[in-house]
Motif scaffolding. Sequence first.
Motif, short mmCIF file in Angstrom:
data_model
loop_
_atom_site.label_atom_id
_atom_site.label_comp_id
_atom_site.label_asym_id
_atom_site.label_seq_id
_atom_site.Cartn_x
_atom_site.Cartn_y
_atom_site.Cartn_z
N VAL A 118 -19.08 -3.12 40.48
CA VAL A 118 -17.74 -2.76 40.98
C VAL A 118 -17.80 -2.40 42.46
O VAL A 118 -16.93 -2.78 43.24
N SER A 119 -18.85 -1.68 42.86
CA SER A 119 -19.00 -1.30 44.27
C SER A 119 -19.15 -2.53 45.16
O SER A 119 -18.54 -2.61 46.24
N LEU A 120 -19.95 -3.49 44.71
CA LEU A 120 -20.13 -4.72 45.49
C LEU A 120 -18.86 -5.55 45.52
O LEU A 120 -18.47 -6.10 46.56
N LYS A 121 -18.16 -5.62 44.38
CA LYS A 121 -16.95 -6.42 44.29
C LYS A 121 -15.85 -5.85 45.18
O LYS A 121 -15.14 -6.59 45.87
N GLU A 122 -15.71 -4.53 45.15
CA GLU A 122 -14.63 -3.89 45.91
C GLU A 122 -15.08 -3.47 47.31
O GLU A 122 -14.31 -2.90 48.07
#
Length: 305
Positions: A118-122
């Motif tokens: 999620v951190s990488l995606k957002e």
Amino acid sequence: MNKMVKGRIYTLIGAIGWGLSGACGQYLMNDSAVSPIYLTALRMIIAGVFLTILAFFKQPEQFKTLISTPKEMFQILYFGIFGLMLCQLTYLIAIHDSNAGTATVLQYTCPILIVIYVSLKEKTAPTVMEFAAIFFALVGTFVIATHGNPFNLSLTPAGLFWGIISAFTYALYTLLPGKLIYRWGSLIVTGLGLLSGGILFYIGSASWQYTIQWKPYTFIAFIGIIGIGTIFAYTLYLEGVSLIGPVQGSLLASAEPISSVFFSIILLGEVFQGIDIVGIVLILIAVYLITMKEQLQEKHMRIKH
């Protein structure tokens, strides 16, 4: 008994049932020579039949609408193969190459992988609590795998590899069905996913070619992994989560690795050293931190609105 208490009890019993299924799976694979491939297919089909029938009687209109929508059914089949089947197959292989307790604990590093994804995606940095959870999970995995000595694996390389892979597939299992469950409910999606994915996997893997060495406890172990650890556990867990919500549900689901270690010791005679328990506790702390972070976010949203 009020709704919240009943929900917590159901969820907790479901998680303990999952822990029992790991120990039963270990017995079947190691003592009765049951292939992880055959066991995955059989488990999915039998549990899928039961849960699909239950879903039909509990939500008949939604069920009929869903199965008459090809696009949605394709998505459920996709989830059945790349979510449910891969998750269960890699988990059973990890058990076969290590033991039920260790494999379950390694699989429970999954929430950390989701945080990183999620951190990488957002394109946002993890919070302090998430960083702490990642740290505890990494240290816990290191301790379990090496007993503190980086030059000596306490697990077989295959056991460590499949344990980590099962965490990735568990993350897929968690992320893939989000929209489907929102539209149709977890019971229908899980039942049809298990059934369709199980049938396709049974055919694709030619599971009928595998044999079983029947021993005194083989049939009981099948009841444990399919009847109690899949059908009973899924039904109770889904009912429990519907009463208490997913955040509390995921926190109580942490009873699965604890119960898996317990059943491995009591039923199978596995030996866990003190250093193993330290690693297990560190990973459970990581899961707890992620869950508490979600609970705090949920409370903040309720206060805000």
